[in-house]
Design a protein around this motif. Structure first.
Motif, PDB file in Angstrom:
ATOM      1  N   THR A 639       0.833  -1.202   0.000  1.00 20.05           N
ATOM      2  CA  THR A 639       0.000   0.000   0.000  1.00 20.05           C
ATOM      3  C   THR A 639       0.869   1.254   0.000  1.00 20.05           C
ATOM      4  O   THR A 639       0.508   2.268  -0.614  1.00 20.05           O
ATOM      5  CB  THR A 639      -0.953   0.022   1.212  1.00 20.05           C
ATOM      6  OG1 THR A 639      -0.219  -0.202   2.415  1.00 20.05           O
ATOM      7  CG2 THR A 639      -2.006  -1.049   1.076  1.00 20.05           C
ATOM      8  N   ALA A 661     -10.300   2.781   8.527  1.00 21.19           N
ATOM      9  CA  ALA A 661      -9.563   1.860   7.654  1.00 21.19           C
ATOM     10  C   ALA A 661      -8.171   1.591   8.217  1.00 21.19           C
ATOM     11  O   ALA A 661      -7.595   2.419   8.924  1.00 21.19           O
ATOM     12  CB  ALA A 661      -9.453   2.447   6.258  1.00 21.19           C
ATOM     13  N   HIS A 663      -4.382   0.211   6.653  1.00 21.52           N
ATOM     14  CA  HIS A 663      -3.653  -0.143   5.428  1.00 21.52           C
ATOM     15  C   HIS A 663      -2.206  -0.547   5.688  1.00 21.52           C
ATOM     16  O   HIS A 663      -1.550  -1.007   4.752  1.00 21.52           O
ATOM     17  CB  HIS A 663      -3.675   1.034   4.445  1.00 21.52           C
ATOM     18  CG  HIS A 663      -5.047   1.398   3.964  1.00 21.52           C
ATOM     19  ND1 HIS A 663      -5.742   0.629   3.056  1.00 21.52           N
ATOM     20  CD2 HIS A 663      -5.859   2.434   4.289  1.00 21.52           C
ATOM     21  CE1 HIS A 663      -6.927   1.186   2.816  1.00 21.52           C
ATOM     22  NE2 HIS A 663      -7.029   2.282   3.561  1.00 21.52           N
ATOM     23  N   GLU A 735     -10.429  -0.413   0.798  1.00 19.01           N
ATOM     24  CA  GLU A 735     -10.750  -1.825   0.664  1.00 19.01           C
ATOM     25  C   GLU A 735     -12.210  -1.940   0.220  1.00 19.01           C
ATOM     26  O   GLU A 735     -13.051  -1.108   0.582  1.00 19.01           O
ATOM     27  CB  GLU A 735     -10.600  -2.543   2.005  1.00 19.01           C
ATOM     28  CG  GLU A 735      -9.215  -2.553   2.596  1.00 19.01           C
ATOM     29  CD  GLU A 735      -9.221  -3.147   3.995  1.00 19.01           C
ATOM     30  OE1 GLU A 735      -8.839  -4.316   4.151  1.00 19.01           O
ATOM     31  OE2 GLU A 735      -9.627  -2.430   4.932  1.00 19.01           O
ATOM     32  N   GLN A 738     -14.262  -3.184   4.413  1.00 17.14           N
ATOM     33  CA  GLN A 738     -13.419  -2.575   5.436  1.00 17.14           C
ATOM     34  C   GLN A 738     -13.060  -3.628   6.481  1.00 17.14           C
ATOM     35  O   GLN A 738     -13.857  -3.929   7.384  1.00 17.14           O
ATOM     36  CB  GLN A 738     -14.128  -1.380   6.066  1.00 17.14           C
ATOM     37  CG  GLN A 738     -14.171  -0.174   5.124  1.00 17.14           C
ATOM     38  CD  GLN A 738     -14.458   1.108   5.882  1.00 17.14           C
ATOM     39  OE1 GLN A 738     -15.606   1.474   6.062  1.00 17.14           O
ATOM     40  NE2 GLN A 738     -13.409   1.790   6.312  1.00 17.14           N
ATOM     41  N   GLY A 739     -11.868  -4.178   6.322  1.00 14.86           N
ATOM     42  CA  GLY A 739     -11.474  -5.330   7.118  1.00 14.86           C
ATOM     43  C   GLY A 739     -11.429  -5.065   8.602  1.00 14.86           C
ATOM     44  O   GLY A 739     -12.153  -5.681   9.383  1.00 14.86           O
ATOM     45  N   ASP A 768      -7.079  -1.723  -2.156  1.00 15.18           N
ATOM     46  CA  ASP A 768      -6.309  -2.480  -1.167  1.00 15.18           C
ATOM     47  C   ASP A 768      -6.963  -3.856  -1.031  1.00 15.18           C
ATOM     48  O   ASP A 768      -7.999  -4.006  -0.402  1.00 15.18           O
ATOM     49  CB  ASP A 768      -6.316  -1.742   0.167  1.00 15.18           C
ATOM     50  CG  ASP A 768      -5.516  -2.481   1.240  1.00 15.18           C
ATOM     51  OD1 ASP A 768      -5.160  -3.648   1.037  1.00 15.18           O
ATOM     52  OD2 ASP A 768      -5.279  -1.878   2.303  1.00 15.18           O
ATOM     53  N   GLU A 769      -6.336  -4.860  -1.649  1.00 17.26           N
ATOM     54  CA  GLU A 769      -6.866  -6.228  -1.643  1.00 17.26           C
ATOM     55  C   GLU A 769      -6.077  -7.130  -0.700  1.00 17.26           C
ATOM     56  O   GLU A 769      -6.188  -8.361  -0.768  1.00 17.26           O
ATOM     57  CB  GLU A 769      -6.822  -6.812  -3.057  1.00 17.26           C
ATOM     58  CG  GLU A 769      -7.681  -6.072  -4.071  1.00 17.26           C
ATOM     59  CD  GLU A 769      -9.156  -6.406  -3.926  1.00 17.26           C
ATOM     60  OE1 GLU A 769      -9.482  -7.440  -3.313  1.00 17.26           O
ATOM     61  OE2 GLU A 769      -9.989  -5.627  -4.426  1.00 17.26           O
ATOM     62  N   GLN A 771      -6.328  -7.890   2.423  1.00 22.08           N
ATOM     63  CA  GLN A 771      -7.086  -8.799   3.279  1.00 22.08           C
ATOM     64  C   GLN A 771      -8.212  -9.520   2.539  1.00 22.08           C
ATOM     65  O   GLN A 771      -8.562 -10.634   2.901  1.00 22.08           O
ATOM     66  CB  GLN A 771      -7.696  -8.027   4.459  1.00 22.08           C
ATOM     67  CG  GLN A 771      -6.681  -7.437   5.420  1.00 22.08           C
ATOM     68  CD  GLN A 771      -7.262  -7.230   6.804  1.00 22.08           C
ATOM     69  OE1 GLN A 771      -7.545  -8.182   7.525  1.00 22.08           O
ATOM     70  NE2 GLN A 771      -7.448  -5.978   7.179  1.00 22.08           N
ATOM     71  N   VAL A 772      -8.807  -8.884   1.526  1.00 20.77           N
ATOM     72  CA  VAL A 772     -10.067  -9.412   0.993  1.00 20.77           C
ATOM     73  C   VAL A 772      -9.938 -10.049  -0.388  1.00 20.77           C
ATOM     74  O   VAL A 772     -10.925 -10.602  -0.906  1.00 20.77           O
ATOM     75  CB  VAL A 772     -11.139  -8.301   0.952  1.00 20.77           C
ATOM     76  CG1 VAL A 772     -11.353  -7.755   2.339  1.00 20.77           C
ATOM     77  CG2 VAL A 772     -10.759  -7.178  -0.007  1.00 20.77           C
ATOM     78  N   TRP A 782     -11.555 -10.809  -6.570  1.00 17.68           N
ATOM     79  CA  TRP A 782     -11.060  -9.550  -6.011  1.00 17.68           C
ATOM     80  C   TRP A 782     -12.224  -8.788  -5.396  1.00 17.68           C
ATOM     81  O   TRP A 782     -13.352  -8.817  -5.897  1.00 17.68           O
ATOM     82  CB  TRP A 782     -10.399  -8.682  -7.094  1.00 17.68           C
ATOM     83  CG  TRP A 782      -9.262  -9.350  -7.783  1.00 17.68           C
ATOM     84  CD1 TRP A 782      -9.251  -9.820  -9.053  1.00 17.68           C
ATOM     85  CD2 TRP A 782      -7.964  -9.620  -7.241  1.00 17.68           C
ATOM     86  NE1 TRP A 782      -8.027 -10.375  -9.356  1.00 17.68           N
ATOM     87  CE2 TRP A 782      -7.211 -10.260  -8.262  1.00 17.68           C
ATOM     88  CE3 TRP A 782      -7.355  -9.389  -6.012  1.00 17.68           C
ATOM     89  CZ2 TRP A 782      -5.892 -10.656  -8.076  1.00 17.68           C
ATOM     90  CZ3 TRP A 782      -6.034  -9.785  -5.817  1.00 17.68           C
ATOM     91  CH2 TRP A 782      -5.324 -10.413  -6.840  1.00 17.68           C
ATOM     92  N   GLY A 783     -11.947  -8.069  -4.335  1.00 18.05           N
ATOM     93  CA  GLY A 783     -12.989  -7.323  -3.671  1.00 18.05           C
ATOM     94  C   GLY A 783     -13.607  -6.249  -4.553  1.00 18.05           C
ATOM     95  O   GLY A 783     -14.819  -5.999  -4.489  1.00 18.05           O
TER      96      GLY A 783
END
Length: 953
Positions: A639, A661, A663, A735, A738-739, A768-769, A771-772, A782-783
């Motif tokens: 990131t 968030a 990151h 994201e 939102q993890g 930002d992938e 986590q997801v 992909w998210g």
């Protein structure tokens, strides 16, 4: 007969034999309240020996009207009030139920009633509640109880008052006499209770001298209270049992109140004892006497409770407590006091030296070692789950022996995560397979019983399990038993009975009754793996800011698919480890890493096939145009680089990010991280080039439920306003879920709205992938696909390496080339042959094993199970696939319940589930297991969660 005056002589329960409570009617109680200057509505409260009423006014409860038992002289009650005042002065951090001063009226008074004179007073009401009705008590609650008990004991050590000279049934110095006096009330349990009482009393007498002092002596889960909506005790009520007794009795009484709760008592008892010891250090004699006193307290509760319930049939409080009191006694009586004593000494760091035994060799030739521990290579690839593994390995190896006291992973094969009981994995013997003749280590008279042979000795008896032998006299060196396939060799303190396998929670106590037979067998002793030692080394050399899970964490040294395994050989269901995307210890990854390290591992400036192969594999899974790959080591670096690329591509420095968030931890990734869960000062410490828009939280944000669509236009307007002010954004990072906010899905169309506004101003978009991504959402690889958008830059890491440090940034050729304005890019380990090989294999495993489909199917099953939970604490379920969040609330106003969430994670750990809280309020369970989670395991988790939620009620 009605008393005409209160007694003047000290009360003696053993002489009186009974203690009926006053039972005045509500009208008479109201008159007493008025005489004390109080007013309000009265509600009867429970009491064993006094009579209590809650006084409530227009604003709710305001005081407690307490009518003392008329069997006590007035000075007894004055002593109680004086003790409460002293504790309140010495412990200002505690709320204490002291006597209320009513202007113009006495604080207390002896008043005439229809049942004779009664000493009445108004006590301070402590808002909140007690713990007696909670199903399960967290170790943190028990620790606070132990600490409060220790503080009160220290405060009252110097207390003195004539009213202390009383002989109560609750004084544990009188406990055995009380049980004998009330034995006729015990019914069918009489023999068991009397037998346990006598044995415990003998153990107390043998412990040594016990210090005597004044104390509260009723600091139980019924008299320690917590504030409204709180989870930890902070207050004390009911000083009715103030007297002199053994100092350790204060702790024994607190501990006894822990035993009737669900979930096992080992952890809470240990927490309470440690906390008390820190405040009021225990002597060795007090530690040895503690559990026998707990047994005696349980016996007195049972005997007194049954007498009171029979004698005072209208006393609902006494009758309702009968089952609870029996559970306390039964739990205390279920484990030998010697075992608990040894366990407590070990917990407090005052354990006795281990028992040592010497003698002639049992075997002519020492057996080889069969390692059945968590660290043993024979347990790799899930082999530990195979029934009968130890016997099979031994059959292949010949004469072998498995160590004493070292937990055996082979014994955990039947242990299911979510189970309430821990498997018995700790051996108190050495197991020998394919042995020769066994010879006597010393002279003695052998006793053979079934398949067990005992040779008495000092300080330990030798016990051989699973053999055929003979009874009679033997001399050292003579044959005790013939050669056989398997025998368990145990050395047990004379007069004790110890199971061959014990559960880890009390293992230290059981092992203290045994000795290591290694010397008699000629094998090298094996030291068990110590969790405490590793934790101490970590504390000494690892910066404290690098926190660990849990206050008292298990030592995790092995994983397998969706399981983590601690050094006690306990498997846990891993529900938080999205790092291990394809599962722990995947054989294909182990093979790839082994092969690559035997070939080459260097930096990415050298030319080798693994690097372009990995880049191609990543690019092939992204939309056209996203085909230029940078390799790094982590999500934070990914990131950070993505932000720098946006700045380079636009020539600007302003970045827009979402609130709540997370990151990363590098300078740039931390700058755009606004999660208060990760940094409480996040919003106040952002650099001026970071601009946040509200978290689009449709459950608890500004726009909720059907109004959540408003977040998109609102964020777009903010981005356009920045551009209009002369600070157009270089980029926008988010994201798709939102993890760290709890797995919260963005409202439909949110990113389309925001991406359009960013690009309108010439900025770039960053997904930002970390986590997801990688199929975790089930429906989407992909998210960003869930939002129907294509970003300009994608950051991915974490699960890409399955625990190995692998990260990547993928973007367009134009944006990638723009980085040259700041020089060239290089990462020493990013894109190494090893990292590339692992990353490529992870992508291949996800495809080959259908893990995205598994995330969709098992994730849907898991979500349905979570949504079906019947608990007032459950607010909502966030997320998709195998990235879910369960939000815990106090009420229908969606008030966060962070303390309960913390306790829930602890309870789940006890049930064999690893879970952690997240979100700015710390009230969301972050559910992101390895993608290999099975439907059965999802069901196990939901079952464990349902039980844990019920336990916390």
């Amino acid at each position: 007969m009605i008393r005409r005056s209160l007694p003047t002589e000290p009360f003696d329960f053993l002489a009186a034999g009974e203690l009926p409570a006053p039972s005045l009617g509500p009208d008479e109680a109201a008159s007493i309240l008025a005489a004390l200057g109080g007013s309000g509505e009265l509600t009867a409260l429970g009491s064993q020996q006094d009579q209590n009423f809650l006084v409530s006014g227009p604003d709710g409860p305001s005081a407690v009207l307490k009518l003392a038992n008329p069997s006590f002289p007035e000075r007894d009650t004055l002593a109680q009030d004086a003790a409460a005042e002293q504790v309140a002065r010495d412990c200002p951090e505690l709320r204490v139920s002291t006597v209320l001063e009513a202007e113009g009226h006495p604080a207390r008074a002896v008043l005439a009633t229809s049942q004779g004179p009664v000493l009445a007073r108004l006590l301070r009401y402590l808002p909140g509640g007690t713990f007696v009705e909670r199903g399960w008590l967290a170790p943190s609650v028990a620790a606070r109880m132990g600490a409060i008990t220790g503080k009160v004991s220290r405060s009252l050590a110097s207390f003195d008052h004539p009213g202390l000279e009383r002989r109560l049934q609750w004084d544990l110095r009188e406990s055995h006499g009380v049980v004998e006096l009330l034995a006729d009330w015990l019914g069918p349990e009489r023999e068991r209770v009397q037998r346990a009482s006598l044995a415990a009393w003998s153990a107390v007498q043998a412990a040594g001298e016990l210090p005597v002092q004044p104390g509260h002596f009723d600091l139980t889960d019924d008299n320690l209270v917590c504030a409204v909506d709180a989870r930890l005790p902070d207050g004390i009520i009911d000083f009715g049992d103030v007297s002199r007794s053994w100092r350790v009795a204060e702790l024994a009484i607190t501990v006894s109140g822990l035993l009737h709760h669900s979930g096992g008592w080992a952890e809470p008892v240990q927490a309470a004892v440690r906390a008390f010891h820190a405040e009021q250090p225990l002597t060795r004699a007090e530690v040895d006497a503690l559990w026998p006193l707990v047994v005696l307290r349980g016996a007195v509760l049972v005997a007194s409770g049954r007498q009171q319930a029979a004698m005072d049939s209208d006393n609902d409080y006494a009758r309702d407590a009968l089952d609870r009191e029996w559970r306390i006694f039964a739990a205390a009586d279920a484990v030998p006091s010697a075992v608990v004593g040894g366990w407590l000494r070990a917990a407090l760091g005052i354990a006795e030296p281990p028992l040592m035994v010497s003698g002639a060799r049992l075997l002519a030739d020492p057996p080889a070692t069969l390692n059945l521990s968590v660290m043993s290579p024979v347990m790799d690839h899930g082999a530990w789950q195979e029934p009968g593994l130890a016997d099979r390995l031994a059959a292949e190896a010949g004469a072998v022996a498995a160590a004493w006291a070292v937990p055996r992973l082979s014994e955990a094969s039947e242990c299911q995560p979510g189970a309430a009981q821990r498997a018995a994995t700790v051996p108190t013997s050495i197991t020998v397979w394919n042995h020769d003749e066994l010879r006597a280590p010393w002279d003695g008279i052998a006793r053979f019983d079934g398949d067990r042979l005992t040779l008495p000795g000092s300080p330990c008896d030798l016990i051989l399990h699973g053999i055929a032998g003979r009874s009679g006299p033997v001399r050292a060196g003579e044959v005790l038993a013939q050669a056989g396939a398997r025998v368990d060799v145990q050395l047990v303190r004379s007069g004790s009975e110890v199971p061959l396998l014990v559960a880890p929670d009390l293992a230290a106590g059981w092992l203290a009754l045994t000795a290591d037979p290694s010397g008699l067998l000629g094998v090298t002793p094996t030291e068990p793996l110590s969790s405490a030692a590793v934790l101490a080394r970590r504390a000494q050399h690892v910066a404290e800011v690098q926190e660990h899970y849990y206050v008292d964490p298990p030592r995790i040294e092995r994983g397998w698919r969706s399981l983590l395994i601690d050094t006690d050989a306990r498997p846990y269901l891993d529900l938080v480890n999205n790092v291990a995307s394809v599962g722990h210890a995947h054989p294909r990854l182990a093979a790839v890493a082994n092969r690559r390290l035997r070939l080459l591992n260097t930096n990415s400036r050298f030319v080798y096939d693994a690097l372009p192969a990995f880049a191609e594999a990543l690019a092939s899974r992204l939309p056209d145009g996203l085909d230029q790959v940078f390799f790094v080591n982590s999500g934070s670096e990914a990131t950070d680089l993505a932000i720098r690329l946006a700045m380079a591509a636009t020539g600007r420095r302003d970045i827009v990010a979402l609130a709540e968030a997370y990151h990363g931890w590098t300078y740039a990734s931390d700058a755009v991280s606004t999660s208060l869960a990760d940094n409480p000062n996040a919003l106040a410490t952002r650099p001026d080039w970071v601009h946040t828009v509200p978290a689009p939280n449709s459950y608890r944000g500004r726009w909720r439920d059907a109004d959540a669509w408003r977040y998109g236009p609102e964020a777009a307007d903010r981005i356009r306003a920045l551009a209009a002010s002369g600070r157009p954004a270089a980029g926008f990072i988010a994201e798709a879920i939102q993890g760290n906010a709890g797995g919260i899905l963005l409202p439909e169309g949110y990113l389309r709205e925001v991406y359009a506004a960013v690009r309108e101003g010439g900025g770039v978009t960053i997904a930002d992938e970390v986590q997801v991504g990688l199929g975790r959402l089930g429906e989407w690889f992909w998210g960003f696909e869930q939002q129907g958008v294509v970003p300009d830059i994608v950051a991915v890491a974490k699960g890409l390496g399955n625990g190995h440090p692998v990260g990547a940034v993928i973007t367009t050729a134009e944006i990638a080339e723009s980085y040259r304005v700041g020089g060239y890019f290089f990462s020493s380990a990013g894109g190494s042959p090893l990292s590339c090989a692992i990353g490529s294999e992870v992508l291949a495993i996800i495809a080959d094993e259908g893990l995205q489909a598994n995330a969709r199917q098992v994730g849907a099953r898991l979500r349905a199970g979570l949504e079906a939970l019947d608990s007032p604490w459950v607010g909502t379920v966030h997320g998709a696939g195998l990235y879910l969040g369960l939000e815990l609330v106090r009420d229908n106003q969606r008030t966060p319940a962070p303390e309960l969430t913390t306790e829930l994670c602890e309870r789940l750990r006890q049930l064999g589930v690893i879970m952690q809280a997240t979100g700015d309020h710390g009230n969301v369970l972050k559910i992101k297991p390895p993608l290999v989670l099975t439907a059965q395991q999802a069901d196990q988790f939901v079952t464990a969660l349902a039980r844990a939620l019920a336990d916390l009620g």
